[in-house]
Design an enzyme around this catalytic site. Sequence first.
Site, PDB file in Angstrom:
ATOM      1  N   HIS A 120       0.835  -1.208   0.000  1.00 14.03           N
ATOM      2  CA  HIS A 120       0.000   0.000   0.000  1.00 14.03           C
ATOM      3  C   HIS A 120       0.868   1.255   0.000  1.00 14.03           C
ATOM      4  CE1 HIS A 120      -2.820   2.871   2.189  1.00 14.03           C
ATOM      5  NE2 HIS A 120      -3.493   2.526   1.110  1.00 14.03           N
ATOM      6  N   ARG A 121       0.863   1.959  -1.132  1.00 17.40           N
ATOM      7  CA  ARG A 121       1.743   3.125  -1.354  1.00 17.40           C
ATOM      8  C   ARG A 121       3.213   2.722  -1.226  1.00 17.40           C
ATOM      9  NH1 ARG A 121      -1.506   7.245   2.736  1.00 17.40           N
ATOM     10  NH2 ARG A 121      -3.573   6.438   2.240  1.00 17.40           N
ATOM     11  N   GLU A 139       0.393  -0.714  -4.824  1.00 15.57           N
ATOM     12  CA  GLU A 139      -0.749   0.198  -4.921  1.00 15.57           C
ATOM     13  C   GLU A 139      -0.201   1.610  -4.811  1.00 15.57           C
ATOM     14  OE1 GLU A 139      -3.874   2.909  -3.317  1.00 15.57           O
ATOM     15  OE2 GLU A 139      -1.944   2.402  -2.433  1.00 15.57           O
ATOM     16  N   ASP A 196      -1.200   6.115  -5.718  1.00 12.58           N
ATOM     17  CA  ASP A 196      -2.242   7.122  -5.957  1.00 12.58           C
ATOM     18  C   ASP A 196      -1.783   8.146  -6.984  1.00 12.58           C
ATOM     19  OD1 ASP A 196      -3.880   6.350  -3.438  1.00 12.58           O
ATOM     20  OD2 ASP A 196      -1.885   6.770  -2.646  1.00 12.58           O
ATOM     21  N   HIS A 199      -0.686  10.871  -2.459  1.00 14.14           N
ATOM     22  CA  HIS A 199      -2.012  10.536  -1.955  1.00 14.14           C
ATOM     23  C   HIS A 199      -2.918  11.747  -1.766  1.00 14.14           C
ATOM     24  CE1 HIS A 199      -5.071   9.685   1.137  1.00 14.14           C
ATOM     25  NE2 HIS A 199      -5.152   8.499   0.538  1.00 14.14           N
ATOM     26  N   GLU A 231      -4.704   4.087  -8.125  1.00 17.70           N
ATOM     27  CA  GLU A 231      -5.926   4.729  -7.646  1.00 17.70           C
ATOM     28  C   GLU A 231      -6.009   6.148  -8.180  1.00 17.70           C
ATOM     29  OE1 GLU A 231      -8.145   6.487  -3.716  1.00 17.70           O
ATOM     30  OE2 GLU A 231      -6.632   4.959  -3.371  1.00 17.70           O
ATOM     31  N   LYS A 281      -7.233   9.651  -7.866  1.00 22.27           N
ATOM     32  CA  LYS A 281      -7.734  10.468  -6.763  1.00 22.27           C
ATOM     33  C   LYS A 281      -8.659  11.562  -7.317  1.00 22.27           C
ATOM     34  CE  LYS A 281      -6.550   9.759  -3.121  1.00 22.27           C
ATOM     35  NZ  LYS A 281      -7.055   8.773  -2.130  1.00 22.27           N
ATOM     36  N   ASP A 337       0.517  -1.790   4.441  1.00 24.65           N
ATOM     37  CA  ASP A 337       1.683  -0.911   4.598  1.00 24.65           C
ATOM     38  C   ASP A 337       2.910  -1.725   4.980  1.00 24.65           C
ATOM     39  OD1 ASP A 337      -0.005   1.299   4.239  1.00 24.65           O
ATOM     40  OD2 ASP A 337      -0.375   1.524   6.389  1.00 24.65           O
TER      41      ASP A 337
END
Length: 248
Positions: free
Chosen positions: A9-10, A36, A38, A51, A111, A113, A231
């Site tokens: 995640h990120r 993943e 953003d 993000h 993702e 945003k 994370d």
Amino acid sequence: MGKTMIYAHRGASKLAPENTMSAFELAAAAGAEGIETDVQLTKDNVPVLIHDENLRRTTNGTGFVQDYTYAELSLLDAGSWFSPKFSDISIVSLDEFLKWFKHQPMFLNVELKTNVIEYKDIERIVYDSLKRNYVLDRTVISSFNSDSILRMKEINPSVKTAFLTSTNRRDLVAYAKSLRADALHVKHRLLDKKLVKDCQKSKLDLRIYTVNRPTMMKKCYKLGVDAIFSDVPYEALEYRQLYHKRKG
């Protein structure tokens, strides 16, 4: 039933500043199966990996991403907020990231945003970048904004999309299907047996975010969700191995 896939995640965002090359490289080194990230859009329409719409939390800048050109954003320090040792890190563009990513044996979740600012043409711009770098076949594009999902399907009906939500609604699976989404990405507290069954019945992939606690990891593995976003991908991999060892 296959093993639940693990997306960083990120990036490995507990070890390095989120959405930076350091975090992505650490995720790859840990053995994460996916990344993943953003995407927001700059003033000159460059997709960048960050993000928040505002620069305040993860850089030494102020104001909104959309008010700066990519060249201006590149000058900002995007690492010191996390630790002084990352002071030389800058915001990365999607293209720059993909130059590295396309050589990694991993999957990608981008993702969009667009739930706060509806960036004009972001779907087309991101799609073109993914296509140009030959990674469309292993990428899923997610968003909280249903219009973004619909626009992506208009660009190319075969592109993989996911409806992202933290809101519980009775018709969640039916709603995702109405958007022609291929997957549902939901907050971990919404996960239960019924949702897993409904997604399987409707041929929707189910991915859960953000899974950092061992108890939630175990629940995800037990229910057989398609993937989790974490994370701490290195811990998620370790617990998955342990879970299947005990089970087997």
